[in-house]
Each structure stands twice: as structure tokens, then as C-alpha cells.
Write a protein that holds these residues in place. Sequence first.
Motif, PDB file in Angstrom:
ATOM      1  N   ALA A  93       0.868  -1.187   0.000  1.00 42.60           N
ATOM      2  CA  ALA A  93       0.000   0.000   0.000  1.00 42.60           C
ATOM      3  C   ALA A  93       0.899   1.229   0.000  1.00 42.60           C
ATOM      4  CB  ALA A  93      -0.926  -0.006   1.206  1.00 42.60           C
ATOM      5  N   TYR A  94       1.681   1.351  -1.036  1.00 41.53           N
ATOM      6  CA  TYR A  94       2.734   2.361  -1.096  1.00 41.53           C
ATOM      7  C   TYR A  94       2.181   3.772  -0.914  1.00 41.53           C
ATOM      8  CZ  TYR A  94       6.725   5.082  -2.676  1.00 41.53           C
ATOM      9  OH  TYR A  94       7.753   5.987  -2.738  1.00 41.53           O
ATOM     10  N   GLY A  96       0.602   5.049   1.435  1.00 40.96           N
ATOM     11  CA  GLY A  96      -0.732   5.125   2.015  1.00 40.96           C
ATOM     12  C   GLY A  96      -1.842   5.040   0.984  1.00 40.96           C
ATOM     13  N   THR A  97      -1.514   4.524  -0.199  1.00 40.78           N
ATOM     14  CA  THR A  97      -2.499   4.368  -1.262  1.00 40.78           C
ATOM     15  C   THR A  97      -2.803   2.888  -1.467  1.00 40.78           C
ATOM     16  OG1 THR A  97      -0.904   4.119  -3.083  1.00 40.78           O
ATOM     17  CG2 THR A  97      -1.431   6.371  -2.370  1.00 40.78           C
ATOM     18  N   GLU A  98      -3.560   2.580  -2.514  1.00 36.57           N
ATOM     19  CA  GLU A  98      -3.866   1.186  -2.833  1.00 36.57           C
ATOM     20  C   GLU A  98      -2.845   0.589  -3.799  1.00 36.57           C
ATOM     21  OE1 GLU A  98      -7.860   0.921  -4.186  1.00 36.57           O
ATOM     22  OE2 GLU A  98      -8.725   1.558  -2.269  1.00 36.57           O
ATOM     23  N   ARG A  99      -1.705   1.228  -3.980  1.00 37.87           N
ATOM     24  CA  ARG A  99      -0.701   0.736  -4.928  1.00 37.87           C
ATOM     25  C   ARG A  99       0.043  -0.469  -4.339  1.00 37.87           C
ATOM     26  NH1 ARG A  99       1.846   2.041  -9.509  1.00 37.87           N
ATOM     27  NH2 ARG A  99       4.046   1.513  -9.781  1.00 37.87           N
ATOM     28  N   GLU A 124       9.670   6.103   1.160  1.00 39.05           N
ATOM     29  CA  GLU A 124       8.545   6.995   0.899  1.00 39.05           C
ATOM     30  C   GLU A 124       8.956   8.426   1.280  1.00 39.05           C
ATOM     31  OE1 GLU A 124       4.828   3.923   1.624  1.00 39.05           O
ATOM     32  OE2 GLU A 124       5.632   4.995   3.360  1.00 39.05           O
TER      33      GLU A 124
END
Length: 215
Positions: A93-94, A96-99, A124
Motif C-alpha cells: 500500500a505504497y 498510504g495508497t492502494e498501490r 517513501e
Amino acid sequence: MADPDIDAETVGDAWLAIARSILRSGAPSRYDGLPILELENVAIRVRAPRSRDRIVDELGDPSRLAWMHANFTDFARVPALGDARSYASRLYAYGGTERDQVRWVIDRLRADPATRSATITTFEPLLDSSYIPCVSLLDFWIRDGALCQVVYAHSIDFGAKGYGNLVELAFLQETVAESLALPVGDLLFLVKSAHVYDTELAEMRRVIAAPALSA
């Protein structure tokens, strides 16, 4: 590439080999204000990385292994690292995203097995204000029909944590290889500062001298 400094069959063999080298040839230095023995710019090749390893199972600390496994699999923040984001959150979840970077690597290698850019990071920069993850770059590629991995770390403590890092990197490599229906190839670990803290020196000398290892 040039021959690595450590060329080992398993992650356990690699751990003991780099620990021996540090104890034998490491230079006194300091990290975060604490005294260490250190080797600089070390290349460690593991020819058959596996996440279950007899040497690590026998000589590693179960609580330290469990801590490292949680770091690589649990999205919760890590109190021992100043509430930094875990490796799991950085990988899956790179930012803080859904990546999901691991899924991206799998998809990229499936689409182009010859790619040389299936490369991801745990760093990050927009979120990391104080803690900088030790393992920061993971690069996957297919060579001779097997899934190989090249990893860069700015520093690894091969007294308390290094064997856990090796185990979890092997587990991640197994995960990607299984998704691609490929055998696991070698793991190349590039470490700028390979060290053992002075507080761990006696324990590491005991571990290296363990009679079971000569069997």
C-alpha cells in the motif's frame, strides 16, 4: 558481475558467513550513537534462498524472527521504529495508497519476462521524516528461467536482525516466483553498512561456535 564478498548456498549460510567476516575484519564505528563493528559495501549472494532455513530455525531468536515477519506482513505501524510504516504497508500500500508494488512486479514480469525494470522501493520520501528503511530497493528479474532478486540496503544489523531480513526477502521472492510459476533463483543482497552492535558481539561469537553447525 564481480564475485560477491559472500557466496553462500542458503540464507543461514549467508548469515553466518557475513557475521564471521564482520567479527574477523570489521572496523569499529558507530551507528545511531552506538558502537558497532562494520564492513562497508558488502555483496552477499544466496544461491538457493528459502524462507525456511535449518540454521536460522536452530540458531535464530524466534521473537526476532516473529518481529521481522510482522514487519513484512502486518500493515500496522512499528512502535520499535518510532511508529514508522511497516515494510508490508510500503510494499502493498505504497504511500498510504492502494498501490500494491508486489502485484505490479508480478504483472510487469508476466507481461515482459525480459524486463530489467521490475524495480520497487520501500522509501517513501514524502512520508519518511526521520526513519529511513534499511532495505530500500528490491529488483526482480528472470535469469536462466528462474526468478532472481537484487536488494539494496543502507545498513543491516547481522547480529539481531539480518537473518530475519534474509528470511523475509526469500519469502517475498518465493511469493513472486510462485505467482509466475517459476523456480526461485539467486538473491543478491547489497549492503552499504553490514554490522554487528557491540552489545551483540558475545552472542554472535557463541552462535558461530555452536557445535551443531559442524555436523
